[in-house]
Design an enzyme around this catalytic site. Structure first.
Site, short mmCIF file in Angstrom:
data_model
loop_
_atom_site.label_atom_id
_atom_site.label_comp_id
_atom_site.label_asym_id
_atom_site.label_seq_id
_atom_site.Cartn_x
_atom_site.Cartn_y
_atom_site.Cartn_z
N SER A 1 9.51 78.71 14.10
CA SER A 1 10.26 78.56 15.14
C SER A 1 10.98 79.63 15.65
CB SER A 1 11.43 77.56 14.71
OG SER A 1 12.49 77.53 15.70
N TYR B 1 17.49 73.88 8.62
CA TYR B 1 16.12 73.94 9.62
C TYR B 1 15.95 75.67 9.68
CZ TYR B 1 13.01 73.92 13.74
OH TYR B 1 12.30 74.26 14.48
#
Length: 339
Positions: free
Chosen positions: A156, A168
Site C-alpha cells: 500500500s 495497517y
C-alpha cells in the site's frame, strides 16, 4: 504510425509465452482486487487457482467464470488452512510448478489513533496482512522456484508513509521489507518479486459498516481520562476527516488489478507499482521528503487535542536557558531580550 498502436504492440510482444499453460494462485478472491484479478487472468486463458475465505465467495466466483478457474478455501491466519491450500496447489500444478503467487488477502481494521487501540487490535491486522502473507509465501516458494516464476505482494502507499494509526501501516511496512529481502534472495533462482502500492481505492477492506461506526466503537470503549485528553471536538473532526478521505477513494479498482496483471504476465515486471494519482502525487513524494517536512505536513491534517502541550514561547522577551539550548538559539538575539 499511431503511438497507441505501437504501445499496444510492444506491450503484447513483451508478454510471457504459453500463458495458457501457467498456473496462478491468488489469495483474497471473495471480492475486491483479488476477485477482479482472477477474472482478468481467466480472460487471458490462464489457469487460475483462487483462494477465498468463504464458501459463498468461492461459489459465486466459480459461477461467474470458466473452467479455467478453480477455488479453494483459505484462512491465512491459520497454518493448517495454509498447509491444506499448499497441498491442493501442489496437486494441481504437479511438476510444472506455480508460475505466480499473488498475496492479496488483507484487512484494514481496526485502525485509528494509536492510543485508542489495543495490542489485540494490532495483532488482528498484522496476522492477516503480514504474518499470513509470509506463511503463504514460505509454503508456496518451492513451487514458484520450480517454475522460475514470480511473487506479487499487495502492499500500500501506507507501506511507504504511515498515514493512519493501527496495524495497517505497520503491516504494510513489514510487507515492503519482506518483499525486498526475498527479491534479493530469490534472484539467482530466476524468481521475480513485485510489490503493489496502491493509493486510496474503494474496496471492502474497511468492512460493511464503515469507518464512522468503527471509530465510534473505539471512542466509546476508551477510559474517560483518555477521552478527556483528546476531547469530543477531536473525535468529531477526526471522524469527519477520515470520512472525507474515504469518500475520495477511487472506485476504479481496475487501475490496481491491471498493475497486478502486468506483474503476472510481463517478461519484465516492475519491482514496484503505484496505481492511483494520490499514490504518485501525494504519498510517494511525502515518503521521499525529509522526515521533519513530512511530519509537519501530516500533523497539520490531524485535529488538535483538548489537552495539548503549548509550544515554547518567549517569556519576558527571552527564551529560558533550557529552551535556548534545545532550539539551538544560544548566541542569537531575540526581540526585547539578551543572550
Amino acid at each position: 504510425m499511431d503511438l497507441s498502436f505501437m504501445y499496444r504492440w510492444f506491450k503484447n510482444c513483451n508478454l510471457v509465452r504459453n500463458l495458457s499453460e501457467k498456473y496462478v494462485f491468488i489469495t483474497g478472491c471473495d471480492s475486491g482486487f483479488g476477485n477482479l484479478l482472477a477474472r482478468q487472468l481467466v480472460d487471458r486463458n490462464m489457469r487460475v487457482l483462487a483462494a477465498c475465505l468463504t464458501e459463498e465467495g468461492a461459489q459465486k466466483l466459480l459461477k461467474d467464470t470458466s473452467c479455467r478457474l478453480q477455488t479453494t478455501l483459505l484462512d491465512v491466519t491459520k497454518s493448517e488452512s495454509i498447509q491444506a491450500a499448499a497441498q491442493w496447489v501442489r496437486d494441481q500444478v504437479g511438476e510444472q510448478g506455480l508460475w505466480a503467487l499473488v498475496n492479496n488477502a488483507g484487512v484494514g481494521l481496526p485502525a485509528g489513533p494509536n492510543e485508542w487501540l489495543t495490542k489485540e487490535d494490532y495483532v488482528k491486522v498484522i496476522n492477516v496482512n503480514l504474518v499470513g502473507l509470509i506463511d503463504v509465501t514460505l509454503h508456496m516458494l518451492p513451487m514458484v522456484k520450480k517454475a522460475r516464476g514470480r511473487v506479487i505482494n499487495m502492499s500500500s502507499s501506507g507501506g511507504r508513509v504511515a498515514i493512519v494509526g493501527g496495524g495497517y501501516c505497520v503491516s504494510k511496512f513489514g510487507v515492503e521489507a519482506f518483499s525486498d529481502s526475498i527479491r534479493r534472495e530469490l534472484h539467482y533462482f530466476g524468481v521475480k518479486v513485485s510489490i503493489i502500492e496502491p493509493g486510496n481505492y474503494r474496496t471492502s477492506i474497511l468492512g460493511n459498516k464503515g469507518m464512522e461506526f468503527h471509530l465510534q466503537k473505539l471512542w466509546e470503549r476508551l477510559p474517560q481520562e483518555t477521552r478527556d485528553s483528546y476531547g469530543d471536538e477531536y473525535f468529531r473532526i477526526y471522524t469527519q476527516k477520515i470520512k472525507n478521505t474515504m469518500q475520495l477513494a477511487s472506485p476504479k479498482i481496475s487501475d490496481v488489478t491491471n498493475s497486478m496483471e502486468h506483474a503476472v504476465v510481463s517478461r519484465s515486471p516492475r519491482i514496484r507499482y503505484n496505481p492511483g494519482l494520490d499514490a504518485k502525487l501525494l504519498y510517494l513524494p511525502l515518503a521521499k521528503l525529509p522526515t521533519p517536512v513530512t511530519d509537519f505536513i501530516l500533523s497539520r491534517y490531524l485535529p488538535r487535542p483538548a489537552d495539548r502541550s503549548e509550544p515554547a514561547r518567549l517569556q519576558g522577551g527571552q527564551w529560558s536557558a533550557e529552551e535556548r539550548v534545545g532550539k539551538g538559539t544560544v548566541g542569537i538575539r531575540h526581540p526585547g531580550g539578551l543572550d
